[in-house]
Design an enzyme around this catalytic site. Structure first.
Site, PDB file in Angstrom:
ATOM      1  N   ASP A  13     -12.773   2.699   1.626  1.00  0.00           N
ATOM      2  CA  ASP A  13     -12.003   3.921   1.364  1.00  0.00           C
ATOM      3  C   ASP A  13     -12.899   4.961   0.706  1.00  0.00           C
ATOM      4  O   ASP A  13     -13.584   4.677  -0.298  1.00  0.00           O
ATOM      5  CB  ASP A  13     -10.816   3.614   0.443  1.00  0.00           C
ATOM      6  CG  ASP A  13      -9.706   2.858   1.157  1.00  0.00           C
ATOM      7  OD1 ASP A  13      -9.756   2.740   2.393  1.00  0.00           O
ATOM      8  OD2 ASP A  13      -8.778   2.398   0.460  1.00  0.00           O
ATOM      9  N   GLU A 140      -4.029  -2.202  12.287  1.00  0.00           N
ATOM     10  CA  GLU A 140      -5.371  -1.600  12.321  1.00  0.00           C
ATOM     11  C   GLU A 140      -6.341  -2.473  13.118  1.00  0.00           C
ATOM     12  O   GLU A 140      -7.545  -2.267  13.068  1.00  0.00           O
ATOM     13  CB  GLU A 140      -5.888  -1.355  10.901  1.00  0.00           C
ATOM     14  CG  GLU A 140      -5.104  -0.238  10.215  1.00  0.00           C
ATOM     15  CD  GLU A 140      -5.523   0.035   8.776  1.00  0.00           C
ATOM     16  OE1 GLU A 140      -5.357   1.185   8.327  1.00  0.00           O
ATOM     17  OE2 GLU A 140      -6.004  -0.898   8.091  1.00  0.00           O
ATOM     18  N   GLY A 226      12.426   2.918  -3.571  1.00  0.00           N
ATOM     19  CA  GLY A 226      12.470   1.460  -3.534  1.00  0.00           C
ATOM     20  C   GLY A 226      12.345   0.894  -2.136  1.00  0.00           C
ATOM     21  O   GLY A 226      11.492   1.319  -1.356  1.00  0.00           O
ATOM     22  N   GLY A 252       2.116   0.876  -0.276  1.00  0.00           N
ATOM     23  CA  GLY A 252       2.836   0.041   0.701  1.00  0.00           C
ATOM     24  C   GLY A 252       2.185  -1.331   0.822  1.00  0.00           C
ATOM     25  O   GLY A 252       2.872  -2.351   0.955  1.00  0.00           O
ATOM     26  N   ASP A 253       0.871  -1.368   0.773  1.00  0.00           N
ATOM     27  CA  ASP A 253       0.167  -2.662   0.869  1.00  0.00           C
ATOM     28  C   ASP A 253       0.403  -3.497  -0.395  1.00  0.00           C
ATOM     29  O   ASP A 253       0.541  -4.719  -0.318  1.00  0.00           O
ATOM     30  CB  ASP A 253      -1.333  -2.435   1.063  1.00  0.00           C
ATOM     31  CG  ASP A 253      -1.620  -1.615   2.306  1.00  0.00           C
ATOM     32  OD1 ASP A 253      -0.896  -1.783   3.307  1.00  0.00           O
ATOM     33  OD2 ASP A 253      -2.549  -0.783   2.266  1.00  0.00           O
ATOM     34  N   SER A 292      -6.244  -0.264  -7.770  1.00  0.00           N
ATOM     35  CA  SER A 292      -5.067   0.128  -8.559  1.00  0.00           C
ATOM     36  C   SER A 292      -4.098  -1.044  -8.738  1.00  0.00           C
ATOM     37  O   SER A 292      -3.070  -0.894  -9.404  1.00  0.00           O
ATOM     38  CB  SER A 292      -4.333   1.286  -7.872  1.00  0.00           C
ATOM     39  OG  SER A 292      -3.680   0.844  -6.694  1.00  0.00           O
TER      40      SER A 292
HETATM   41  O1  RIB Z   1      -2.590   1.681   3.278  1.00  0.00           O
HETATM   42  C1  RIB Z   1      -3.705   2.247   2.661  1.00  0.00           C
HETATM   43  C2  RIB Z   1      -4.924   1.913   3.450  1.00  0.00           C
HETATM   44  O2  RIB Z   1      -4.841   2.515   4.713  1.00  0.00           O
HETATM   45  C3  RIB Z   1      -6.212   2.404   2.858  1.00  0.00           C
HETATM   46  O3  RIB Z   1      -6.820   1.478   1.991  1.00  0.00           O
HETATM   47  C4  RIB Z   1      -7.055   2.743   4.069  1.00  0.00           C
HETATM   48  O4  RIB Z   1      -8.187   1.961   4.164  1.00  0.00           O
HETATM   49  C5  RIB Z   1      -6.133   2.573   5.271  1.00  0.00           C
HETATM   50  O5  RIB Z   1      -6.340   1.372   5.901  1.00  0.00           O
END
Ligand code: RIB
Length: 309
Positions: A13, A140, A226, A252-253, A292
């Site tokens: 990133d 991805e 939420g 979201g991840d 984070s």
């Molecule tokens: O969801 C956030 C992520 O989307 C980032 O870390 C970036 O690398 C993309 O994959």
């Protein structure tokens, strides 16, 4: 011990914090920048590992410095990277990210080596995937690899969680039957269903069309509102604790890695949703994506002080 397998992406990133975006042909100075590990798959893996899951990663890095750093990052987080291949003469994935003063983000991805993750690579990890309590997927990596992994997870009897991000209108829901959970955000669900998803009622209605197409359970992430869990016969809305966001990228991840960790540990969807919205809310109070994410003890401290969780 919960064992989570992630079949997915990793990126470096490149995050620029902006005060405003330049017009065409204009140059604007931005106050700060950071480079850190990201990628939706790797982010979800790190979140689950922070919370105490044993994590296996199946993916690809390039034969460049970012690839070597990514392998080192997995090692540092205790993530099993035996099934992360290095693709010769190919760059690793990168993600230029732009974050506005309110914390909202815009993300570009250049998938690089992630685009080389093939169904055969997943098949080679079959024995380890069979031992997992859950398999996490995102978009991805190539769609054929996603479909093959869903089929393998179903054949092995391992619950598969698919985060359909980045959004793709050509995702074939008929090849996702048997998924345990589909976890889109609002814009991803809107694109998938061609329906507006701006309110909780609209999110439920759109999720119901996905369920009608044969997906058993949908978890819609709603940002500061939420998350919403919808099945054929139930709907649960879990609000998020109030925080002041500085950077929402990767939230979201954080939610998905946390949700998977707590769900496989307890099989209690509502409790897992509560933990996940709190974990994601905490993450937006710090800059970056993986960097984070709270460790288990940091998250326990956040839960003690947060209100509304
Ligand atoms: O969801 C956030 C992520 O989307 C980032 O870390 C970036 O690398 C993309 O994959």
């Amino acid at each position: 011990m919960t064992r989570i397998a992630v079949v997915g992406s990793n990126m470096m990133d490149l995050v620029t914090y902006v005060t405003r975006f330049p017009e065409l042909g204009e140059t604007v100075e931005a106050p700060s920048f950071l480079m850190a590990h990201g990628g939706k798959g790797a982010n979800q893996a790190v979140a689950a590992a922070h919370l105490g899951s044993e994590v296996l990663f199946v993916g690809k890095v390039g034969s460049d410095a970012f690839g070597a750093l990514t392998l080192e990052n997995f090692r540092r987080h205790g993530i099993d990277a035996r099934h992360v291949g290095v693709v010769a003469d190919t760059p690793s994935g990168v993600a230029p990210i732009f974050v506005e003063p309110g914390g909202e983000n815009r993300i570009l991805i250049v998938t690089g080596a992630n685009a080389m993750l093939a169904p055969g690579d997943v098949e080679r990890a079959r024995a380890e995937l069979a031992e997992a309590s859950a398999i996490l997927l995102q978009l991805e990596v190539p769609l054929e690899t996603v479909y093959a992994t869903v089929a393998l997870g179903v054949a092995l009897g391992v619950p598969v969680f698919l985060n359909p991000a980045p959004a793709r209108a050509d995702l074939d829901l008929s090849r996702l039957r048997g998924l345990a959970f589909l976890l889109p955000n609002q814009s991803e669900l809107a694109l998938l269903t061609d329906k507006p998803v701006t309110t909780i009622a609209e999110a439920e209605a759109a999720a119901r069309t996905v369920i009608a197409a044969g997906i058993a359970a949908v978890v819609v992430t709603l940002g500061a509102d939420g998350a919403l869990y919808v099945t054929a016969d139930s709907v649960v809305h879990v609000p998020a604790p109030r925080v002041t966001p500085v950077d929402t990228s990767g939230a979201g991840d954080a939610f998905i890695g946390s949700f998977a960790h707590h769900y496989v540990a307890t099989r209690d969807v509502t409790a897992a949703l509560r933990s996940a919205v709190a974990y994601a809310a905490d993450s937006v109070t710090r800059r970056g994506t993986q960097i984070s994410y709270a460790t288990r003890s940091e998250f326990d401290a956040f839960l003690l002080t947060s209100k509304g969780s």
